[in-house]
Enzyme design. Structure first.
Site, PDB file in Angstrom:
ATOM      1  N   ASN A   7       0.856  -1.182   0.000  1.00  0.00           N
ATOM      2  CA  ASN A   7       0.000   0.000   0.000  1.00  0.00           C
ATOM      3  C   ASN A   7       0.896   1.238   0.000  1.00  0.00           C
ATOM      4  O   ASN A   7       1.484   1.589   1.019  1.00  0.00           O
ATOM      5  CB  ASN A   7      -0.888  -0.033   1.255  1.00  0.00           C
ATOM      6  CG  ASN A   7      -1.830   1.153   1.326  1.00  0.00           C
ATOM      7  OD1 ASN A   7      -1.770   2.061   0.499  1.00  0.00           O
ATOM      8  ND2 ASN A   7      -2.693   1.148   2.329  1.00  0.00           N
ATOM      9  N   ARG A  90      -2.745  -1.954  -3.397  1.00  0.00           N
ATOM     10  CA  ARG A  90      -3.929  -1.144  -3.134  1.00  0.00           C
ATOM     11  C   ARG A  90      -3.931   0.047  -4.097  1.00  0.00           C
ATOM     12  O   ARG A  90      -2.930   0.765  -4.210  1.00  0.00           O
ATOM     13  CB  ARG A  90      -3.875  -0.627  -1.701  1.00  0.00           C
ATOM     14  CG  ARG A  90      -5.097   0.165  -1.356  1.00  0.00           C
ATOM     15  CD  ARG A  90      -4.731   1.420  -0.659  1.00  0.00           C
ATOM     16  NE  ARG A  90      -5.914   2.185  -0.328  1.00  0.00           N
ATOM     17  CZ  ARG A  90      -5.871   3.328   0.300  1.00  0.00           C
ATOM     18  NH1 ARG A  90      -4.726   3.814   0.697  1.00  0.00           N
ATOM     19  NH2 ARG A  90      -6.971   3.988   0.530  1.00  0.00           N
ATOM     20  N   HIS A 179     -12.998   3.300   0.540  1.00  0.00           N
ATOM     21  CA  HIS A 179     -12.969   2.282   1.602  1.00  0.00           C
ATOM     22  C   HIS A 179     -13.663   1.002   1.150  1.00  0.00           C
ATOM     23  O   HIS A 179     -14.123   0.200   1.979  1.00  0.00           O
ATOM     24  CB  HIS A 179     -13.707   2.747   2.876  1.00  0.00           C
ATOM     25  CG  HIS A 179     -12.970   3.769   3.687  1.00  0.00           C
ATOM     26  ND1 HIS A 179     -13.626   4.737   4.402  1.00  0.00           N
ATOM     27  CD2 HIS A 179     -11.656   3.953   3.916  1.00  0.00           C
ATOM     28  CE1 HIS A 179     -12.732   5.492   5.034  1.00  0.00           C
ATOM     29  NE2 HIS A 179     -11.526   5.036   4.754  1.00  0.00           N
ATOM     30  N   ARG A 240     -10.623  16.295   7.211  1.00  0.00           N
ATOM     31  CA  ARG A 240     -11.444  16.602   6.026  1.00  0.00           C
ATOM     32  C   ARG A 240     -12.814  17.111   6.453  1.00  0.00           C
ATOM     33  O   ARG A 240     -13.402  16.581   7.387  1.00  0.00           O
ATOM     34  CB  ARG A 240     -11.637  15.355   5.153  1.00  0.00           C
ATOM     35  CG  ARG A 240     -10.376  14.885   4.500  1.00  0.00           C
ATOM     36  CD  ARG A 240     -10.635  13.637   3.656  1.00  0.00           C
ATOM     37  NE  ARG A 240      -9.500  12.750   3.762  1.00  0.00           N
ATOM     38  CZ  ARG A 240      -9.560  11.430   3.678  1.00  0.00           C
ATOM     39  NH1 ARG A 240     -10.704  10.834   3.467  1.00  0.00           N
ATOM     40  NH2 ARG A 240      -8.478  10.705   3.796  1.00  0.00           N
ATOM     41  N   GLU A 383      -8.198  -4.771   5.703  1.00  0.00           N
ATOM     42  CA  GLU A 383      -8.115  -4.478   4.268  1.00  0.00           C
ATOM     43  C   GLU A 383      -6.989  -5.262   3.601  1.00  0.00           C
ATOM     44  O   GLU A 383      -7.121  -5.718   2.472  1.00  0.00           O
ATOM     45  CB  GLU A 383      -7.912  -2.970   4.064  1.00  0.00           C
ATOM     46  CG  GLU A 383      -9.174  -2.192   4.399  1.00  0.00           C
ATOM     47  CD  GLU A 383      -8.931  -0.713   4.639  1.00  0.00           C
ATOM     48  OE1 GLU A 383      -8.465  -0.361   5.734  1.00  0.00           O
ATOM     49  OE2 GLU A 383      -9.215   0.080   3.737  1.00  0.00           O
TER      50      GLU A 383
END
Ligand code: ADP
Length: 399
Positions: A7, A90, A179, A240, A383
């Protein structure tokens, strides 16, 4: 079968090597400060840490150090790189072109390049990791697993924005969602835990972490999700902003003389619970600060839980019947208070958390009362394992 999962961020790289015969992590690690002074690799095996502090000017050098660490005589876990059967990468944005994990080919690379317009920091960084593996591990298959892919089942009524349709047709402006790898993992795991076929499962999956998104899953497929064209939409997050009146942006740009680039930075890095509280983007710090009486930290937490309520309630109505509301991610798995606050108010719909059962972190648990109309669960996400599983499946099919 051994699968390496990579990743890549713009200056970092996380990796895990899986033995898929037992779905076990053999070793995992992190490379920090790629291309910046002070690069280092930290590899963890059981409780041992192996640290390499050397200059790594780009991702190829970083990947080369990862490979050296994996085969290191004292600290490594394999004796030759040829033991790695495949690499799972990823990727953030595959737009409408990518609807599932894919073995890398030219078509997949074209999609990654095309959708770099909506993930300008992530897609190029992810590609750098892929290029390094292609160069240093020639002949080993590479698989791309996309954050957006799981959400490609959303109907147009949930993915279209209320602007001129031509912007969708000409530029691909729509909700894509993120996600996806986590929401897919949670869907499969919840079906397994509840003993249901995935195709019959309806859940609300709440991935709450530094970045947060809530997804409505109907018949095992993503039906609506809170993140949008980019991961900026939806819940308020660490840094965010999440949802707000779009006029806020044009007002600020005009009146504070803010450029599009600076605005993007402001909305992604300086907003969210960090911007509101002025304390931290980390929910543990916020909870501590609120306990000590910091009002703005409390307001930030309150905004977070209010938005989560809105999405959960809205999505329950959208999909009609729900088997479970599932919490995951750093906050979802660990914040006992946040889970309770988010579902406070749902008692009127017969949904109730059991305080004793809620006193858990991680793992996989039902935390609702026995007579709650909808089960509430905590399920730890994984993940990396999801990427390794998809990679294994595709490589085996391709044989
Ligand atoms: P990322 O989105 O970067 O993967 P994580 O899913 O790891 O992030 O979530 C990180 C967030 O989880 C942080 O805000 C952190 O404060 C929060 N968190 C972790 N443990 C706890 C805890 N015990 N209580 C409250 N929040 C927690």
């Amino acid at each position: 079968m051994k699968i390496l999962v990579i990743n890549c961020g713009s200056s970092s790289l996380k990796y895990q090597l899986f033995n898929m015969d037992k779905e076990e992590v053999m070793v995992k690690g992190l490379v920090e400060r790629i291309g910046i002074e002070g690069s280092r690799l930290i590899q963890e095996k059981d409780d041992d840490k192996y640290i390499i502090e050397e200059s790594m000017k780009d991702h190829t050098e970083a990947v080369s150090h990862v490979f050296n660490a994996l085969v290191d005589k004292e600290n490594g876990v394999i004796s030759e790189l040829s033991e790695i059967d495949a690499v799972g990468h990823r990727f953030v944005h595959g737009g409408e072109k990518i609807t599932a994990s894919s073995i890398i080919n030219d078509e997949v690379k074209d999609a990654i390049n095309e959708y770099t317009k909506f993930a300008p920091l992530h897609n190029p960084a992810n590609l750098m990791g892929l290029k390094a593996c292609e160069e240093l591990l020639p002949g080993t298959p590479n698989v791309a697993v996309f954050d957006t892919a799981f959400h490609q089942t959303m109907p147009s009524k949930t993915f279209l924005y209320g602007i001129d349709y031509k912007y969708y047709e000409e530029d691909g402006i729509r909700k894509y969602g993120f996600h996806g790898t986590s929401h897919k993992f949670i869907t499969n795991k919840t079906a397994e835990l509840l003993g249901k076929d995935v195709e019959d499962l309806n859940i609300i999956s709440c991935h709450l972490g530094n970045g947060s998104s809530i997804t409505a899953i109907k018949n095992g497929k993503s039906y609506d999700t809170s993140m949008g064209l980019t991961p900026l939409e939806g819940l308020i997050m660490g840094t965010r902003s999440g949802d707000m009146d779009p006029a806020v942006i044009t007002y600020l740009m005009e009146n504070k003389n803010i450029s599009p680039k600076d605005m993007e930075n402001l909305l992604n890095k300086e907003s969210g619970v960090y911007g509101v509280s002025g304390v931290s983007s980390d929910f543990r710090d916020l909870e501590d600060s609120a306990k000590e009486g910091n009002e703005r930290a409390q307001i930030a937490l309150d905004i977070f839980q209010t938005r989560a309520k809105r999405y959960i309630a809205g999505y329950m109505a959208e999909i009609g019947s729900v088997d479970a509301i599932v919490f995951t991610g750093g906050i979802g798995e660990n914040s006992i208070n946040m889970r309770k606050d988010i579902l406070d108010g749902f008692q009127q719909f017969g949904i109730e958390i059991d305080d004793e059962k809620n006193n858990v972190r991680g793992g996989a648990h039902v935390i609702s009362t026995d007579d709650s109309k909808v089960k509430v669960m905590v399920v730890a996400t994984n993940e990396e394992l999801m990427i390794a599983r998809d990679t294994k499946e595709l490589v085996e099919l391709d044989k």
